[in-house]
Design an enzyme around this catalytic site. Structure first.
Site, short mmCIF file in Angstrom:
data_model
loop_
_atom_site.label_atom_id
_atom_site.label_comp_id
_atom_site.label_asym_id
_atom_site.label_seq_id
_atom_site.Cartn_x
_atom_site.Cartn_y
_atom_site.Cartn_z
N TYR A 136 134.24 77.68 31.31
CA TYR A 136 135.26 78.49 30.65
C TYR A 136 135.86 77.85 29.40
O TYR A 136 136.80 78.41 28.83
CB TYR A 136 136.44 78.76 31.60
N CYS B 161 123.13 64.65 32.14
CA CYS B 161 122.11 64.79 31.11
C CYS B 161 122.10 66.21 30.54
O CYS B 161 121.13 66.96 30.69
CB CYS B 161 120.74 64.42 31.68
N GLU B 162 123.21 66.59 29.94
CA GLU B 162 123.40 67.89 29.31
C GLU B 162 124.30 67.69 28.10
O GLU B 162 125.36 67.09 28.21
CB GLU B 162 124.08 68.88 30.27
N ARG C 254 134.65 73.10 34.95
CA ARG C 254 135.44 74.17 34.36
C ARG C 254 135.35 74.23 32.85
O ARG C 254 135.47 75.31 32.25
CB ARG C 254 136.92 74.06 34.80
N TYR D 255 139.80 73.80 41.97
CA TYR D 255 138.52 74.14 41.33
C TYR D 255 137.85 72.96 40.64
O TYR D 255 137.14 73.13 39.66
CB TYR D 255 138.70 75.31 40.36
N GLU E 155 148.20 85.59 47.60
CA GLU E 155 147.15 84.60 47.77
C GLU E 155 147.16 83.51 46.69
O GLU E 155 146.22 83.38 45.91
CB GLU E 155 145.79 85.29 47.76
N PRO E 156 148.19 82.69 46.61
CA PRO E 156 148.18 81.59 45.65
C PRO E 156 147.21 80.49 46.10
O PRO E 156 147.13 80.16 47.28
CB PRO E 156 149.62 81.09 45.66
N GLY E 157 146.47 79.96 45.18
CA GLY E 157 145.58 78.84 45.47
C GLY E 157 145.72 77.78 44.41
O GLY E 157 146.23 76.68 44.64
N ARG E 158 145.30 78.16 43.19
CA ARG E 158 145.41 77.25 42.05
C ARG E 158 146.83 76.74 41.87
O ARG E 158 147.06 75.55 41.67
CB ARG E 158 144.97 78.00 40.79
#
Length: 433
Positions: A335, A362-363, A331, A391, A291-294
């Site tokens: 992370y 606003c963070e 991301r 992602y 299941e490759p995605g990235r």
């Protein structure tokens, strides 16, 4: 020089992707802008597909993990490249079906599928439903009985493998929200129970040990553990597990310091383990799924931003602010993910500054990168963040009521719009007064 081979610098000193000038793309479509190289996506699909042919006699199927980047155009590309698809929600399933993706090549994952989603999967007769826990198994059996169906299922198994990755993306250990555990006997018991049910058929087992992994050993260990379990099921319950889904999680190069393994090496390694284990335990070789995605989508994509404010705090930090941020790429805030940054309109210039890339939300934590090397930046420059094809669009939000960016696909040096930029009207279309 760049983390992806589809990037270059033209005679104008501009960054190019798939042969297209990124400055021209930004002028045509605006920023922020996601840009995807379709040619590289297809090349990555073929690397995985061909690896099954080379190392496992074609007895397998590559399932693109749709959560990485899901759109009608992407589903069409994956179908044309003869891959299957892994979906994890009704929305991803709906998108795939609307794109004409064959339902029989769809595997439906998820740790807490709703009754509506399971009914949708049964209605469209998806190829496999990957069952996560006992209550889902019972619900699926009940729903299938109402329509007179027998659902082909896999079970998600926690093999107890340490994947050596960020704790937030480790999924194969016993302390995980996903799947049933081998160590406790839970995995064997759920298969025994399913084997006695009338409206499900146990076809295979599935495991996924984590994401962004740069080591073959955990995948080999997972394959060995899962084959031992298949042998146990055969010995004690008397039936053969036909499919072994070993998940994904293959690492990619986000920065020059990352050293990913060639994609075909994963299949080469696990094929050897599976064949040896099958012979040792006298079980039939299962069909292998991966299941490759990235690793299919991420290297093929970049994000373009226009730089606004440049603020230097003497002896502290220099902030370079862009017209996007955590709303289109969460991301870093999730992370502390690292990226390679380039000024797309000054791509060949040396990186002489150390800056922090600030988003517009606003963070205080809305950053895309901290203390990174960059060419000398000014207001109006075009910033490219590399390897953002996975992602980013799929995790984008409407925080601060900021519309989601457009997505442009490049094929054979020609650009086309595949996802329109959201408008303010799109933001309020579901609001009621």
């Amino acid at each position: 020089m760049f983390v992806s081979k589809n990037l270059n610098i033209n005679t104008k000193n501009h960054l190019t992707i798939g042969g297209c000038d990124t400055v021209a793309l930004a002028e045509k479509y605006g920023t922020p802008l996601y840009v995807m190289d379709e040619d590289l996506i297809r090349e990555n699909c073929r690397l995985y597909r061909d690896s099954i042919d080379r190392f496992y006699n074609g007895n397998g199927l590559v399932l693109y993990a749709n959560k990485a980047f899901c759109s009608l155009a992407m589903c069409r590309i994956i179908n044309e490249e003869s891959l299957g698809m892994d979906v994890v929600s009704g929305g991803e399933l709906y998108t795939a079906l609307k794109a004409g993706f064959p339902a029989e090549k769809i595997y439906f994952h998820g740790n807490n599928k709703t009754p509506d989603e399971l009914e949708m999967a049964l209605k469209h007769r998806v190829g496999r439903i990957v069952v996560d826990h006992f209550s889902e198994l019972e619900l699926l059996n009940q729903l299938a009985s109402k329509t007179g169906q027998v659902a082909d299922i896999l079970f998600r198994i926690k093999p107890g493998i340490d994947a050596h990755t960020h704790s937030y993306v480790m999924t194969g250990q016993i302390d995980s929200k996903f799947g049933v555990a081998l160590e406790t006997g839970e995995a064997f018991e759920i298969i025994r129970k399913a084997h006695e049910m009338e409206h499900v058929r146990v076809v295979g087992v599935h495991c996924h040990i984590g994401s962004q992994i740069f080591d073959l050993k955990p995948f080999e260990q997972a394959a060995n553990v899962m084959m031992q379990f298949i042998a146990e099921v055969k010995e004690k319950l008397g039936f053969t597990i036909e499919e072994l889904n070993l998940g994904g999680g293959y690492g990619i190069q986000y920065t020059p310091g990352d050293h990913p393994i060639a994609y075909d090496k994963y299949m080469e390694a696990v094929s050897r383990v599976v064949k040896e284990s099958a012979e040792k335990h006298s079980v039939a070789l299962p069909k292998i799924l991966m299941e490759p995605g990235r690793s299919i989508a991420a290297p093929a994509g970049i994000t373009l931003y226009t730089i606004g404010a440049v603020k230097e705090i003497p002896n502290v930090r220099k902030y370079v602010s862009v017209d996007g941020g955590m709303c289109d790429n969460p991301r870093y805030i999730l992370y502390e993910s690292e990226y390679d940054f380039q000024l797309a309109n000054k791509a060949g210039d040396p990186k002489t500054e150390v800056v922090t890339i600030a988003g517009r939300c606003c963070e205080s934590g809305d950053l895309l990168g901290k203390d990174i090397s960059l060419q000398k930046a000014q207001s109006g420059d075009l910033l490219a963040v590399l390897a953002t094809g996975a992602y980013n669009y799929s995790m984008a939000s409407h925080y601060n009521r900021i519309p989601n960016p457009a997505v442009v696909m490049i094929k054979n040096g020609t650009d086309r719009l595949v996802v329109r930029r959201e408008s303010y009207d799109d933001l309020i279309k579901n609001d009621l007064i």
